[in-house]
Enzyme design. Structure first.
Site, PDB file in Angstrom:
ATOM      1  N   MET A 177       0.842  -1.193   0.000  1.00  0.00           N
ATOM      2  CA  MET A 177       0.000   0.000   0.000  1.00  0.00           C
ATOM      3  C   MET A 177       0.888   1.258   0.000  1.00  0.00           C
ATOM      4  O   MET A 177       0.624   2.211  -0.733  1.00  0.00           O
ATOM      5  CB  MET A 177      -0.915  -0.044   1.225  1.00  0.00           C
ATOM      6  CG  MET A 177      -2.031   0.933   1.270  1.00  0.00           C
ATOM      7  SD  MET A 177      -1.583   2.435   2.127  1.00  0.00           S
ATOM      8  CE  MET A 177      -1.027   1.813   3.695  1.00  0.00           C
ATOM      9  N   GLY A 178       1.937   1.235   0.806  1.00  0.00           N
ATOM     10  CA  GLY A 178       2.872   2.361   0.841  1.00  0.00           C
ATOM     11  C   GLY A 178       3.526   2.577  -0.510  1.00  0.00           C
ATOM     12  O   GLY A 178       3.577   3.694  -1.022  1.00  0.00           O
ATOM     13  N   TRP A 234       2.457   1.659  -3.350  1.00  0.00           N
ATOM     14  CA  TRP A 234       1.455   2.092  -4.323  1.00  0.00           C
ATOM     15  C   TRP A 234       1.341   3.628  -4.331  1.00  0.00           C
ATOM     16  O   TRP A 234       1.184   4.244  -5.382  1.00  0.00           O
ATOM     17  CB  TRP A 234       0.098   1.445  -3.993  1.00  0.00           C
ATOM     18  CG  TRP A 234      -1.031   2.057  -4.744  1.00  0.00           C
ATOM     19  CD1 TRP A 234      -1.376   1.826  -6.046  1.00  0.00           C
ATOM     20  CD2 TRP A 234      -1.962   3.025  -4.248  1.00  0.00           C
ATOM     21  NE1 TRP A 234      -2.460   2.584  -6.383  1.00  0.00           N
ATOM     22  CE2 TRP A 234      -2.841   3.324  -5.305  1.00  0.00           C
ATOM     23  CE3 TRP A 234      -2.143   3.657  -3.015  1.00  0.00           C
ATOM     24  CZ2 TRP A 234      -3.885   4.232  -5.178  1.00  0.00           C
ATOM     25  CZ3 TRP A 234      -3.178   4.556  -2.885  1.00  0.00           C
ATOM     26  CH2 TRP A 234      -4.031   4.836  -3.942  1.00  0.00           C
ATOM     27  N   HIS A 235       1.484   4.247  -3.141  1.00  0.00           N
ATOM     28  CA  HIS A 235       1.441   5.710  -3.082  1.00  0.00           C
ATOM     29  C   HIS A 235       2.632   6.329  -3.804  1.00  0.00           C
ATOM     30  O   HIS A 235       2.569   7.442  -4.307  1.00  0.00           O
ATOM     31  CB  HIS A 235       1.443   6.199  -1.622  1.00  0.00           C
ATOM     32  CG  HIS A 235       0.087   6.140  -0.978  1.00  0.00           C
ATOM     33  ND1 HIS A 235      -0.279   5.137  -0.116  1.00  0.00           N
ATOM     34  CD2 HIS A 235      -0.983   6.952  -1.066  1.00  0.00           C
ATOM     35  CE1 HIS A 235      -1.518   5.341   0.298  1.00  0.00           C
ATOM     36  NE2 HIS A 235      -1.977   6.441  -0.261  1.00  0.00           N
ATOM     37  N   GLY A 236       3.745   5.620  -3.815  1.00  0.00           N
ATOM     38  CA  GLY A 236       4.968   6.122  -4.439  1.00  0.00           C
ATOM     39  C   GLY A 236       6.158   5.511  -3.730  1.00  0.00           C
ATOM     40  O   GLY A 236       6.037   5.098  -2.567  1.00  0.00           O
TER      41      GLY A 236
END
Lengths: 399, 75
Positions: free
Chosen positions: A322-323, A325-327
């Protein structure tokens, strides 16, 4: 007409004028009990060419054609194998990898690790939708949608760039449903309320916290981090929840009940509860398509002896993804790590602590849990903001 | 079969539900997404009933009694 050739979704007077103009026919047709699938698709395409320009527009359409080829190619190929077949599993892995490839390149490009310039607004949200479809095909779930249905699911303008992340089958039911006037009136009125509430959240409350938050960005003293943390946390919530409410509201105007993204996240009892209240459509996606699958695989293959290890590794993998995925920045990866760790500790505490088992229904205990969770999630937002690592770095340099 | 289901639940939740078949497993925090994944695998291994996690409706399986009824209907 310049007014309508450079639009930002949900921002500025030109978006809202354009929205009212295109929404009125939709409202009339839906009240007449007719379906508006093709109208919505046309409007979505019109919005896309007003929002995306030049290279971004070209990339968006190439990307969508690429993903559709994968979906339809995979749909045909998957029918040839049974679920128990090894080739079936490897084929699934290859297709998922290919579907993820553009966003991986885009994230690496952001960090200047890859020269190929891939990336446009919404690439990550569209990837969620296409992977969901691919995994449903892998699960051999029945697929009822046609090519226009998939196109619309991917390109539906209220949710194209920042969610909420809907599910294809749920979405298809809404766009093919013929509403009774009373039924639609109910949805429309909720939609209008959501749009105004979203505007108030984002433009009034979000702006309020944003302005005050910026009063604390001029100094790198660790003490400014405390007020900044709370102001940033509330800014992030009102800004994003406001955006999501507007997306839900505009979608409802077009007869689509996109899922809500937030449900009072600041009264979460623990970190698990928090992820059922914060960016819900994202966390539910990760729950269904990563966490549960990983955990089931671990249990089946007996990877860990202890259930807590299975859970902890599942939380770490899910939250790190998830982290990422943010960048691929340090702050986002730390944010993922932090939430993975907190979820694992929550799991261990709740399973091991006799104190928790005894008092978990006690009102005072619950109130304390909410207060502790609130502070710890705020710390999470501070890590997410990037300010935490900036200040730490500056203190480090000072020393 | 009902006994096996209760044993599976006891294994997941550390609690014997024989006398409390109407407890809400999700509301009362006995089962979360982790427990649900475990339930699906154990039901498959112990009873040979294959369930799809994304098709499960939490409403349909919210209490031990509902799970027993649901699984009996699957055979």
């Amino acid at each position: 007409m310049d007014l309508f050739t450079d639009i930002t979704l949900f921002e500025g007077i030109s978006f809202w004028i354009a929205f009212i103009i295109v929404a009125l026919p939709a409202i009339v047709i839906l009240f007449l009990g007719k379906r508006i699938k093709f109208y919505t698709l046309t409007i979505s395409l019109l919005f896309i060419v007003s929002v995306y320009h030049g290279n971004a527009l070209y990339q968006l359409f190439t990307f969508i054609l690429y993903q559709l080829t994968l979906i339809y190619g995979y749909r045909l190929l998957s029918k040839k194998y049974s679920e128990k077949n090894k080739t079936y599993f490897y084929l699934g892995c290859i297709v998922i990898f290919l579907s993820l490839l553009p966003i991986v390149i885009s994230r690496l490009h952001q960090r200047e690790l890859v020269a190929l310039p891939v990336g446009f607004l919404g690439i990550s949200y569209i990837t969620f939708r296409t992977i969901q479809i691919l995994l449903d095909i892998y699960d051999k779930k029945e697929q009822h949608y046609s090519i226009p249905d998939i196109f619309l699911f991917i390109l539906f303008f209220p949710t194209i760039s920042s969610g909420p992340i809907d599910r294809s089958e749920r979405f298809r039911k809404d766009i093919t449903h013929q509403y009774l006037p009373k039924e639609y009136a109910n949805i429309l009125s909720q939609g209008i309320i959501n749009i105004f509430l979203g505007l108030a959240y984002k433009q009034i409350l979000g702006q309020f916290f944003y302005t005050h938050m910026n009063e604390y960005t001029h100094s790198n003293l660790p003490t400014v981090l405390i007020p900044y943390m709370y102001l940033y946390g509330f800014y992030l919530f009102f800004d994003f929840a406001g955006y999501s409410l507007m997306a839900v509201g505009t979608a409802q105007t077009f007869g689509v009940n996109v899922p809500h993204n937030f449900r009072y996240p600041f009264i979460a009892k623990d970190f698990k509860d928090f992820w059922e209240r914060w960016h819900i459509s994202l966390s539910m996606w990760f729950r269904d398509y990563l966490f549960s699958r990983y955990v089931m695989w671990c249990i089946r293959k007996k990877i860990f002896r202890n259930r807590l290890y299975t859970a902890a590794s599942g939380y770490m993998i899910t939250m790190l993804s998830m982290g990422a995925w943010h960048g691929l920045s340090f702050s986002y990866l730390c944010y993922g790590c932090y939430h993975g760790l907190m979820l694992s500790l929550t799991e261990i505490y709740q399973k091991k602590s006799k104190f928790h088992k005894k008092y978990r229904k006690n009102k005072i205990y619950t109130a304390c849990s909410i207060a502790v969770t609130f502070q710890l999630t705020m710390l999470g937002f501070l890590i997410f903001s990037g300010r935490f690592s900036e200040v730490l770095l500056s203190v480090w340099r000072h020393l | 079969m009902n006994k096996t289901i209760l044993e599976i639940l006891e294994n997941i939740c550390d609690e014997d539900f024989s006398d409390s078949l109407d407890v809400d497993l999700f509301e009362d925090g006995y089962i979360d997404s982790l427990g649900l994944a475990q339930l699906v695998v154990e039901v498959e291994e112990e009873l040979g009933i294959e369930l799809s996690l994304t098709d499960l409706n939490r409403e349909e399986i919210s209490t031990p009694q509902k799970i027993i009824d649901f699984l009996n209907n699957q055979i």
